[in-house]
Scaffold this active site. Structure first.
Site, short mmCIF file in Angstrom:
data_model
loop_
_atom_site.label_atom_id
_atom_site.label_comp_id
_atom_site.label_asym_id
_atom_site.label_seq_id
_atom_site.Cartn_x
_atom_site.Cartn_y
_atom_site.Cartn_z
N SER A 189 11.41 10.23 7.05
CA SER A 189 10.31 11.19 7.11
C SER A 189 10.89 12.56 7.43
O SER A 189 11.99 12.65 7.99
CB SER A 189 9.30 10.78 8.20
OG SER A 189 8.36 11.81 8.44
N SER B 158 0.84 -1.19 0.00
CA SER B 158 0.00 0.00 0.00
C SER B 158 0.87 1.24 0.00
O SER B 158 2.10 1.17 0.17
CB SER B 158 -0.93 0.03 1.23
OG SER B 158 -0.16 0.12 2.42
N SER C 147 -1.58 8.68 1.36
CA SER C 147 -1.40 7.24 1.40
C SER C 147 -2.26 6.68 2.51
O SER C 147 -2.86 7.42 3.30
CB SER C 147 0.07 6.86 1.62
OG SER C 147 0.43 7.09 2.96
N ILE D 112 3.17 4.45 -0.39
CA ILE D 112 4.37 4.76 -1.15
C ILE D 112 4.98 3.49 -1.74
O ILE D 112 5.44 3.48 -2.89
CB ILE D 112 5.39 5.50 -0.26
CG1 ILE D 112 4.87 6.91 0.07
CG2 ILE D 112 6.76 5.59 -0.93
CD1 ILE D 112 5.74 7.67 1.06
N TYR E 137 6.88 7.79 16.68
CA TYR E 137 7.21 7.75 15.25
C TYR E 137 8.42 8.63 14.97
O TYR E 137 9.35 8.22 14.27
CB TYR E 137 6.00 8.22 14.45
CG TYR E 137 6.21 8.23 12.96
CD1 TYR E 137 6.27 7.04 12.24
CD2 TYR E 137 6.32 9.42 12.26
CE1 TYR E 137 6.44 7.04 10.86
CE2 TYR E 137 6.49 9.44 10.89
CZ TYR E 137 6.55 8.24 10.19
OH TYR E 137 6.72 8.26 8.83
N LYS F 111 12.16 7.52 13.48
CA LYS F 111 12.74 8.09 12.27
C LYS F 111 14.04 8.82 12.58
O LYS F 111 14.98 8.80 11.76
CB LYS F 111 11.73 9.03 11.60
CG LYS F 111 10.48 8.31 11.08
CD LYS F 111 10.80 7.21 10.08
CE LYS F 111 9.56 6.57 9.51
NZ LYS F 111 9.85 5.53 8.49
#
Length: 338
Positions: A192, A62, A241, A64, A205, A209
């Site tokens: 990101s 799914s 997305s 990217i 998150y 990253k």
């Protein structure tokens, strides 16, 4: 003579101001950092560099990763597609075959769970057995987050790091051994813009990253004996997305109830196009985002004190949006009804 010189200076200043204004307007419309946009304009093209290359994409079911599969298939790259959902990978493979000249054997579907690190060596061997080599590894698998730290279980942070960080470097380790033997290859990690800056509602998150950024920026100089191995970090901003539909929340078993409208974000196909441009031009890092996120990246890089001040203001808006059930980033792009 003095009068003529005076007017000449005025004209020169006006022309200079117009040139700066045009440059500023171009930058405002930019959707990637200046190095990336220069590479897109004057650099190598994916259509010339990627046909016949073996590209392993994780998180290919799914978002990217799925769009990467489609654009790479059209170009003529040989694909290994991995994710947890076998049925979705088969759907992506079927579409790849429909839109390209690739044959059934040119696309390998390989189910992979990044958190099952004991399976990564066997998965790498399976790709090598099928294609004989891995030219490019695209570390795209991972999950985002939408929850406030004070409400979030520590188990969620453990799961985020296990998936986004440890799972990624585990797979990289096995693939890198192969690339060192060949003395060439590309390792591309979809990080990101939150690997560069911070953002409320995504503390775990962002941490994962930032960890990836630190790891791969440290790994790159360790490979000085292998100039043919390239490490690239891709830093997208908000993209259209399905990642928002599968984010971590305050509990591992809880899903996001109201993901909100995503139409205001950068299109996935544009993000992937710039990603491929970054890959073929061997960029060490690429920021791929519409403004205001792109502007904040520059601010975070060159004027962090101002960036912290700005984040304190826009962070409040993110939290307010989240609590009202709309996308956290919506107010940067459009007016949100009260």
């Amino acid at each position: 003579m003095a009068w003529d010189c005076g007017w000449a200076c005025v004209v020169a200043l006006l022309l200079g101001a117009v040139a700066l204004l045009r440059l500023a307007l171009r930058w405002v419309r930019a959707d990637g950092d200046l190095t990336l946009l220069w590479a897109e304009w004057r650099g190598r093209r994916p259509e010339k560099e990627l046909p016949g290359k073996v590209v392993w994409v994780t998180g290919a079911s799914s978002g990217i990763g799925e769009e990467l599969a489609y654009q790479l298939a059209k170009i003529g790259a040989l694909l290994a597609l991995s994710a947890r959902r076998q049925d979705e990978l088969e759907r992506v493979k079927k579409r790849c075959l429909e839109i390209s000249s690739l044959s059934e054997n040119d696309i390998l579907v390989l189910r992979l769970d990044l958190t099952e690190r004991s399976s990564h060596e066997a998965a790498t061997k399976a790709v090598l057995q099928h294609f004989g080599r891995i030219d490019i590894l695209v570390n795209n698998g991972g999950r985002s987050q939408r929850s406030l730290f004070v409400d979030t279980s520590v188990d969620v942070y453990n799961a985020i790091m296990e998936l986004n960080y440890l799972g990624t470097i585990s797979l990289t380790k096995h693939v890198l051994n192969h690339m060192i033997e060949r003395k060439k290859g590309k390792i591309v990690t979809v990080s990101s813009v939150m690997g560069i800056m911070g953002a409320p509602l995504a503390t775990g998150y962002c941490a994962s990253k930032h960890a990836l950024q630190g790891f791969f920026n440290s790994l790159r100089p360790e490979l000085w004996e292998y100039p043919g191995i390239v490490i690239t970090n891709i830093c997208p901003g908000p993209v259209q997305s399905k990642i928002i539909h599968n984010v971590f929340t305050e509990e591992l078993t809880k899903s996001l109830e109201k993901p909100g409208d995503q139409s205001h974000k950068m299109s996935t196909d544009r993000c992937v196009r710039l990603t491929l441009v970054s890959i073929v031009n061997d960029l060490k890092e690429a920021w791929i985002s519409d403004n205001p996120y792109l502007a904040v990246c520059y601010l975070w890089q060159y004027a962090p004190t101002w960036a912290w001040w700005l984040l304190g203001r826009i962070g409040k808006k993110r939290i307010q949006n989240f609590k009202r059930g709309v996308d956290a980033d919506a107010s940067y792009y459009q007016k949100v009804a009260a």
